[in-house]
Design an enzyme around this catalytic site. Structure first.
Site, short mmCIF file in Angstrom:
data_model
loop_
_atom_site.label_atom_id
_atom_site.label_comp_id
_atom_site.label_asym_id
_atom_site.label_seq_id
_atom_site.Cartn_x
_atom_site.Cartn_y
_atom_site.Cartn_z
N LYS A 137 0.85 -1.19 0.00
CA LYS A 137 0.00 0.00 0.00
C LYS A 137 0.89 1.24 0.00
O LYS A 137 2.02 1.14 0.48
CB LYS A 137 -0.95 0.05 1.19
CG LYS A 137 -0.40 -0.27 2.56
CD LYS A 137 0.76 0.48 3.13
CE LYS A 137 0.66 1.96 3.37
NZ LYS A 137 1.93 2.52 3.96
N TYR A 221 -4.60 4.05 6.14
CA TYR A 221 -5.10 3.06 7.10
C TYR A 221 -6.42 3.53 7.73
O TYR A 221 -7.30 2.73 8.02
CB TYR A 221 -4.09 2.84 8.22
CG TYR A 221 -2.92 1.97 7.81
CD1 TYR A 221 -3.00 0.59 7.89
CD2 TYR A 221 -1.74 2.53 7.35
CE1 TYR A 221 -1.94 -0.21 7.52
CE2 TYR A 221 -0.68 1.74 6.97
CZ TYR A 221 -0.78 0.37 7.06
OH TYR A 221 0.26 -0.43 6.67
#
Ligand code: NAD
Length: 372
Positions: A137, A221
């Site tokens: 990510k 996140y």
């Protein structure tokens, strides 16, 4: 069968009886099943902090895959890894020679762990060599790149998953379980932050490598947790504000230093979020009319802490290794031809949310639709 680091029985034994019963059907990462005759071979691309500190060590614990090679710009480093992990020096590649992976049957999976703006290039190279891909990510630095990555993997007939390790963490799995319709249902009021003070100017603070500031790196996140808590859906719109003036404009010359944003979900759910390179923060809270879950430590590798309106969650099992679970799950998905919990499409969704957040921040906080 049990792994050395994690047994389902030990794990369940540490839950409250009710939580254990509720979790049992979902905690089906298939670790009870016998390992395959041959573990899938993984090649890590980029041997920086995350590979060295987390993924490499986790690959010593995995049962369905193992470290079989590396792609690095530093041949001497590659040879050290080959020695430490017991793979052949012929499995050391340079970024420029990734096409040669095609001729190496010992490598089944390429795991891209380079700076964000290189994820697309390295994923495309891996797909062209016919290898399955896990990409860290954020998936890339634009939705257009995500589309190219998904298209390349699809054309090559290989799988693409994103390194969303928290999908394999018991605290986050419990939050997702509580958000299911048969439980409390989607959470509707959420807030969270993920921030850390960054003291120098690494690639993370340089847009052409990172694609953006803390939002790209750690804020992702928070928005991902909000989507999980909202029942696994994307927001319909966002608003966002960059916090100015920057306290260290010399470091954060072309990326944000601090950003706040709000997410609006179709069912009326909302999330207030923040991410910064100028302060600390590691929290997430989600509630609805039936109950709440509050993480005081939300996104770290281990030592997470969360309480729900039913009481504290206690998954005291330091032997749970998020990265090992994540990579084993990917290997199992490949071996059993099952869909991934964290496919490229999920990374693309988050990139669409990030692009909408940056658009809103650039336009003075205008409400911006998220087009996923
Ligand atoms: P890092 O800077 O420690 O490592 C990056 C590696 O890429 C280095 O080995 C570097 O040599 C290599 N590299 C190759 N080409 C490069 C170039 N042109 N410029 C700079 N470096 C180059 O970074 P990291 O912390 O390991 O992060 C790597 C990726 O992993 C990032 O995308 C990050 O978001 C992701 N990450 C994910 C997690 C997680 O919990 N899932 C945690 C940390 C990092």
């Amino acid at each position: 069968m049990a792994t050395p680091h994690f047994t389902r029985r030990r794990f369940v034994g540490q839950l409250s009886a009710a939580a254990a019963l509720a979790l049992a059907p979902r905690w089906s990462l298939a670790l009870d099943q016998p390992p395959p005759a041959k573990k899938l071979g993984v090649a890590l691309v980029g041997l920086g902090n995350y590979s060295r500190g987390q993924l490499g060590p986790a690959l010593k614990e995995t049962r369905f895959c193992r470290l079989a090679g590396v792609v690095t710009g530093d041949a001497a480093k590659g040879r050290r890894w080959a020695r430490d992990y017991g793979f052949s020096e012929k499995n050391i590649y340079h970024y420029n020679t990734m096409s040669w992976l095609a001729d190496n049957p010992e490598i089944d999976v390429v795991y891209v762990v380079t700076p964000n703006s290189l994820h697309a290039e390295h994923t495309l190279a891996a797909a062209k060599a016919g290898k399955h891909v896990i990409c860290e990510k954020p998936m890339a630095v634009s939705v257009a790149e995500c589309d190219a990555m998904i298209g390349a993997c699809r054309s090559a007939g290989v799988r693409l998953a994103i390194g969303y390790r928290l999908h394999y963490d018991p605290y986050h799995r419990e939050m997702m379980r509580l958000a299911e319709p048969g439980e409390w249902g989607p959470f509707t009021r959420m807030n969270g932050a993920f921030s850390f003070p960054m003291g120098d100017r690494p690639w993370r603070a340089i847009r052409r490598f990172s694609g953006g500031g803390p939002l790209m790196d750690v804020g992702i996140y928070v928005l991902h947790a909000a989507c999980m808590a909202a029942g696994g859906v994307a927001p319909v719109a966002v608003t966002a504000q960059e916090i100015l003036p920057k306290s260290r404009p010399d470091i954060f010359q072309d990326v944000e230093e601090t950003i706040t944003w709000q997410m609006e979900f179709a069912g009326g759910g909302v999330c207030d979020a923040r991410s910064s390179y100028a302060e600390g923060g590691n929290r997430f809270r989600a509630e609805n009319d039936k109950g709440w879950i509050d993480f005081s430590s939300a996104y770290i590798y281990n030592g997470l802490a969360a309480t729900t309106s039913r009481g504290p969650l206690s998954f005291r099992h330091p032997e749970v290794n998020q990265q090992a679970l994540q990579m084993d799950a990917f290997a199992r998905d490949v071996l059993d031809d099952r869909p991934s919990l964290v496919p490229g499409e999920l990374g693309r969704r988050d990139m669409a949310i990030i692009e909408a957040i940056y658009t809103s921040a650039r336009t003075g906080g205008q409400r911006t639709e998220v087009k996923v």
